[in-house]
Design a protein around this motif. Structure first.
Motif, PDB file in Angstrom:
ATOM      1  N   ASP A 157       0.820  -1.224   0.000  1.00 54.77           N
ATOM      2  CA  ASP A 157       0.000   0.000   0.000  1.00 54.77           C
ATOM      3  C   ASP A 157       0.850   1.269   0.000  1.00 54.77           C
ATOM      4  OD1 ASP A 157      -2.626  -0.980  -0.021  1.00 54.77           O
ATOM      5  OD2 ASP A 157      -2.391  -1.631   2.056  1.00 54.77           O
ATOM      6  N   SER A 158       1.981   1.213   0.682  1.00 51.09           N
ATOM      7  CA  SER A 158       2.786   2.421   0.825  1.00 51.09           C
ATOM      8  C   SER A 158       3.446   2.836  -0.493  1.00 51.09           C
ATOM      9  CB  SER A 158       3.865   2.215   1.898  1.00 51.09           C
ATOM     10  OG  SER A 158       4.768   1.220   1.467  1.00 51.09           O
ATOM     11  N   LYS A 159       3.560   1.895  -1.424  1.00 49.86           N
ATOM     12  CA  LYS A 159       4.188   2.210  -2.719  1.00 49.86           C
ATOM     13  C   LYS A 159       3.169   2.482  -3.820  1.00 49.86           C
ATOM     14  CE  LYS A 159       8.424  -0.545  -2.208  1.00 49.86           C
ATOM     15  NZ  LYS A 159       9.107  -1.731  -2.731  1.00 49.86           N
ATOM     16  N   CYS A 160       1.929   2.004  -3.654  1.00 44.45           N
ATOM     17  CA  CYS A 160       0.938   2.095  -4.733  1.00 44.45           C
ATOM     18  C   CYS A 160       0.465   3.537  -4.925  1.00 44.45           C
ATOM     19  CB  CYS A 160      -0.252   1.196  -4.399  1.00 44.45           C
ATOM     20  SG  CYS A 160      -1.546   1.261  -5.653  1.00 44.45           S
ATOM     21  N   VAL A 161       0.412   3.966  -6.187  1.00 47.67           N
ATOM     22  CA  VAL A 161      -0.065   5.311  -6.509  1.00 47.67           C
ATOM     23  C   VAL A 161      -1.430   5.274  -7.223  1.00 47.67           C
ATOM     24  CG1 VAL A 161       2.231   6.355  -6.579  1.00 47.67           C
ATOM     25  CG2 VAL A 161       1.286   5.313  -8.649  1.00 47.67           C
ATOM     26  N   SER A 162      -2.067   4.096  -7.180  1.00 46.76           N
ATOM     27  CA  SER A 162      -3.428   3.902  -7.726  1.00 46.76           C
ATOM     28  C   SER A 162      -3.558   4.254  -9.209  1.00 46.76           C
ATOM     29  CB  SER A 162      -4.452   4.709  -6.915  1.00 46.76           C
ATOM     30  OG  SER A 162      -4.461   4.272  -5.588  1.00 46.76           O
ATOM     31  N   CYS A 163      -2.514   3.989  -9.966  1.00 44.99           N
ATOM     32  CA  CYS A 163      -2.585   4.289 -11.404  1.00 44.99           C
ATOM     33  C   CYS A 163      -3.398   3.246 -12.171  1.00 44.99           C
ATOM     34  CB  CYS A 163      -1.177   4.380 -11.993  1.00 44.99           C
ATOM     35  SG  CYS A 163      -0.291   2.804 -11.910  1.00 44.99           S
ATOM     36  N   LYS A 164      -3.552   2.069 -11.580  1.00 47.83           N
ATOM     37  CA  LYS A 164      -4.315   0.941 -12.152  1.00 47.83           C
ATOM     38  C   LYS A 164      -3.726   0.384 -13.454  1.00 47.83           C
ATOM     39  CE  LYS A 164      -8.678   2.018  -9.942  1.00 47.83           C
ATOM     40  NZ  LYS A 164     -10.115   2.188 -10.086  1.00 47.83           N
ATOM     41  N   LYS A 165      -2.450   0.657 -13.679  1.00 48.54           N
ATOM     42  CA  LYS A 165      -1.798   0.048 -14.845  1.00 48.54           C
ATOM     43  C   LYS A 165      -1.793  -1.479 -14.712  1.00 48.54           C
ATOM     44  CE  LYS A 165       1.182   3.832 -16.276  1.00 48.54           C
ATOM     45  NZ  LYS A 165       2.531   4.373 -16.352  1.00 48.54           N
ATOM     46  N   ASP A 175      -9.023  -7.589 -10.420  1.00 51.28           N
ATOM     47  CA  ASP A 175      -8.757  -6.318  -9.750  1.00 51.28           C
ATOM     48  C   ASP A 175      -7.414  -6.454  -9.040  1.00 51.28           C
ATOM     49  OD1 ASP A 175     -11.091  -5.058 -10.516  1.00 51.28           O
ATOM     50  OD2 ASP A 175     -12.215  -5.890  -8.834  1.00 51.28           O
ATOM     51  N   VAL A 176      -6.372  -6.126  -9.744  1.00 52.01           N
ATOM     52  CA  VAL A 176      -5.021  -6.407  -9.239  1.00 52.01           C
ATOM     53  C   VAL A 176      -4.637  -5.468  -8.094  1.00 52.01           C
ATOM     54  CG1 VAL A 176      -2.610  -6.727  -9.899  1.00 52.01           C
ATOM     55  CG2 VAL A 176      -4.406  -7.119 -11.578  1.00 52.01           C
ATOM     56  N   HIS A 177      -5.054  -4.197  -8.172  1.00 50.38           N
ATOM     57  CA  HIS A 177      -4.548  -3.196  -7.229  1.00 50.38           C
ATOM     58  C   HIS A 177      -5.258  -3.262  -5.866  1.00 50.38           C
ATOM     59  CE1 HIS A 177      -8.177  -1.200  -8.482  1.00 50.38           C
ATOM     60  NE2 HIS A 177      -8.000  -0.268  -7.560  1.00 50.38           N
ATOM     61  N   THR A 178      -5.603  -4.464  -5.432  1.00 48.67           N
ATOM     62  CA  THR A 178      -6.150  -4.645  -4.084  1.00 48.67           C
ATOM     63  C   THR A 178      -5.426  -5.838  -3.471  1.00 48.67           C
ATOM     64  OG1 THR A 178      -7.811  -6.290  -4.669  1.00 48.67           O
ATOM     65  CG2 THR A 178      -8.437  -3.970  -4.940  1.00 48.67           C
TER      66      THR A 178
END
Ligand code: SF4
Ligand code: SF4
Ligand code: SF4
Length: 204
Positions: A157-165, A175-178
């Protein structure tokens, strides 16, 4: 990490076409079944994203002619997938029993199974998305049930910028970004390669 290659997909064509004249080629499916059963114990659906000839066929050949639509959610439901798995096993068992143990006829049963499933994968892949078949393939369902909790993808979570690439790169349209459980992740690693902040990694 091992990567699936376009060349593996050629094996699907060889078994489906040449198998009609050389039914012994059908026994290749037994090698596939045995390998995916063993790998699923340790890595869930890793085989699907790294070694499966039909997965390669879907990605690299069907992928060139697909309409690339959203895969309908109901196809992922175990209420659809488990009965489909049972039906396929009953059908294959019935066909095998009717061969009375003749080696060539047993091989031909596997060839016919390969032709049937390849045809469905091809139509679903062209009209929807390359990996549509892989959302309800009985062999994918078995791997999900045996090792779906193994070798999970973890997002920092601390690195994710929610770009959803990562979401856009996923052939299974997950839904990868979870950090939700992903028993149908095929461990292809494309999301990891795509992530600009190195927020994704597999955890044994
Ligand atoms: S879901 Fe089935 S066809 Fe797709 S990669 Fe896995 S084993 Fe192969
Ligand atoms: S690609 Fe990486 S940074 Fe972007 S949403 Fe996915 S995990 Fe987060
Ligand atoms: S979540 Fe990542 S590793 Fe899993 S199938 Fe999707 S792109 Fe591949």
């Amino acid at each position: 990490m091992l990567k699936i290659t376009p060349y593996l997909g050629i094996l699907v064509i060889i078994v489906s076409v040449a198998g009609l004249w050389f039914p012994l080629l059908g026994y290749f499916l037994l090698v596939v079944f045995a390998t995916l059963m063993i790998t699923s114990i340790f890595r869930g659906r890793w085989f699907c994203g790294n070694l499966c000839p039909r997965g390669s066929f879907n990605d690299f050949w069907v992928g060139k002619i697909t309409r690339n639509k959203k895969i309908p959610g109901f196809l992922r439901s175990l209420w659809i997938r488990i009965p489909l798995f049972a039906m396929m096993m009953v059908f294959m068992g019935y066909r095998l029993l009717s061969t009375e143990g003749v080696i060539n006829q047993i091989g031909m049963v596997f060839v016919i199974m390969c032709i049937m499933t390849t045809s469905i994968a091809l139509v679903a892949g062209i009209t929807v998305s390359p990996r549509t078949w892989c959302t309800f393939c009985p062999m994918g369902t078995v791997q999900n049930l045996i090792g779906g909790s193994k070798y999970q993808l973890h997002m920092d979570d601390s690195k994710c910028v929610s770009c959803k690439k990562c979401d856009r790169s996923c052939p299974m349209q997950l839904d990868v970004h979870t950090n939700e459980h992903k028993p149908d992740c095929i461990k292809c690693g494309r999301c990891i390669t795509t992530c600009p902040t190195n927020a994704l990694a597999f955890k044994p």
